[in-house]
Motif scaffolding. Structure first.
Motif, short mmCIF file in Angstrom:
data_model
loop_
_atom_site.label_atom_id
_atom_site.label_comp_id
_atom_site.label_asym_id
_atom_site.label_seq_id
_atom_site.Cartn_x
_atom_site.Cartn_y
_atom_site.Cartn_z
N TRP A 102 0.84 -1.20 0.00
CA TRP A 102 0.00 0.00 0.00
C TRP A 102 0.87 1.25 0.00
CZ3 TRP A 102 -5.32 -0.93 0.13
CH2 TRP A 102 -5.70 -2.23 0.46
N ARG A 103 0.51 2.21 -0.82
CA ARG A 103 1.20 3.50 -0.83
C ARG A 103 0.14 4.61 -0.76
NH1 ARG A 103 6.55 2.56 -1.96
NH2 ARG A 103 7.02 0.59 -3.03
N ASP A 104 0.24 5.42 0.29
CA ASP A 104 -0.73 6.50 0.52
C ASP A 104 -2.16 5.97 0.54
OD1 ASP A 104 1.27 8.56 0.63
OD2 ASP A 104 1.41 8.43 -1.56
N GLY A 105 -2.34 4.79 1.11
CA GLY A 105 -3.66 4.21 1.26
C GLY A 105 -4.20 3.50 0.04
N ALA A 106 -3.47 3.50 -1.06
CA ALA A 106 -3.91 2.85 -2.30
C ALA A 106 -3.12 1.55 -2.51
CB ALA A 106 -3.73 3.77 -3.49
N ALA A 108 -0.91 -0.76 -4.28
CA ALA A 108 0.08 -0.53 -5.34
C ALA A 108 0.46 -1.80 -6.09
CB ALA A 108 1.34 0.12 -4.74
N LYS A 249 -4.31 6.01 5.17
CA LYS A 249 -3.45 6.44 4.06
C LYS A 249 -2.01 6.71 4.49
CE LYS A 249 -7.27 8.34 1.38
NZ LYS A 249 -7.84 9.50 0.66
N PRO A 250 -1.36 5.76 5.17
CA PRO A 250 0.05 5.95 5.49
C PRO A 250 0.86 5.93 4.19
CG PRO A 250 -0.58 3.70 5.93
CD PRO A 250 -1.85 4.44 5.60
N PRO A 251 2.02 6.58 4.18
CA PRO A 251 2.83 6.60 2.95
C PRO A 251 3.20 5.20 2.46
CG PRO A 251 3.62 8.25 4.50
CD PRO A 251 2.61 7.43 5.23
N PHE A 252 3.35 4.26 3.41
CA PHE A 252 3.79 2.92 3.01
C PHE A 252 3.29 1.91 4.03
CE2 PHE A 252 6.88 -0.59 2.99
CZ PHE A 252 6.85 -0.95 1.65
#
Length: 274
Positions: A102-106, A108, A249-252
């Motif tokens: 996950w990157r920014d909550g999305a 990846a 939505k953490p960065p990673f």
């Protein structure tokens, strides 16, 4: 998540994977990339959530405040991919069949190993999984349709709010299994003995009361039929951190892919209470 069917790697059906070591080795070697339901019977399976160290304290508090969906079985040291008390040869970077990055909550990517994204500041949490109590249900002679059909269990986001901690907040995810009334009563009794892997159901019957509009359309896993004379039982699910991480939505972050668990060397019996 698409239906996996039997674990990948054998055209003749599921591979013979009798214990945690065998499952982890199969995942590490790329022979197992699907779900782990019904594999290594008798051994504890766990959900995975990996976060940077600066978020680990908040996530631990989230787990402590929400022990039903997030029962903690083990925590790694920062930067270490190992939790020796769960398996001496265990490597969290390679030993699950499939992961989610996950990157920014999305979402990846969904790789079969995470060595290429591993960092020295990562802390891993292994959380209890309902696949553990499924073995206890099977030993009691209680049938489960998704196991019989070789499918992943059906999982749903609900309207049940988790207790927040720092940036982590969101809905509880539940797993669903339909039973006859007699088997439903026994399933509640059996799973109550396993509080370290979600324990008793959080709800039964009437899915709309917890925000589930259509049992035929799970948010994760595979749909299974619920017969007119059956009662759907809903257990708190360790996929909850995925919904919470997506909301925070953490960065990673890294999690397991739904149904693709870490299989440990701990025996289910070690988690049972009388």
């Amino acid at each position: 998540m698409p239906a996996d069917g039997p674990p990948h790697g054998s055209p003749l059906g599921p591979p013979v994977l009798p214990d945690g070591v065998a499952v982890r080795r199969a995942a590490r070697e790329g022979r197992l990339t699907g779900h782990t339901s019904s594999l290594a019977p008798g051994f504890v399976q766990g959900n995975l959530a990996i976060l940077p160290a600066d978020l680990a304290g908040d996530f631990l508090r989230f787990c402590q405040r929400n022990p039903k969906p997030c029962p903690v079985l083990g925590i790694s040291e920062p930067g270490s991919p190992r939790i020796p008390e769960l398996g001496l040869d265990l490597d969290l970077r390679t030993d699950l069949p499939r992961y989610r990055v996950w990157r920014d909550g999305a979402l990846a990517e969904e790789p079969t190993d995470i060595a290429h994204v591993w960092r020295d500041d990562l802390v891993a949490f292994v959380l209890g999984c309902s696949f553990t109590f499924e073995h206890a249900l099977i030993e009691e002679g209680i049938p489960m349709r998704h196991v019989a059909q070789g499918r992943n269990v059906a999982m749903y986001r609900t309207s049940i709010a988790c207790a927040p901690a720092g940036p982590f907040a969101g809905p509880m995810v539940v797993s669903m299994r339909p039973f006859s009334p007699a088997h439903a009563i026994r399933a509640v009794q059996v799973t109550t003995r396993f509080p370290g892997v979600h324990g008793a159901p959080v709800h039964l019957g009437h899915p709309h009361l917890i925000g589930i509009a259509d049992l035929a359309r799970p948010d994760y896993g595979d749909a299974v039929e619920v017969a007119p004379d059956e009662i759907p039982l809903f257990w708190a699910c360790g996929v909850t951190p995925q919904a919470v991480i997506a909301a925070a939505k953490p960065p990673f972050a890294i999690t397991h892919a739904p149904g693709s668990m870490l299989v440990t060397d701990v025996r289910n019996s070690a988690l049972a209470v009388l």
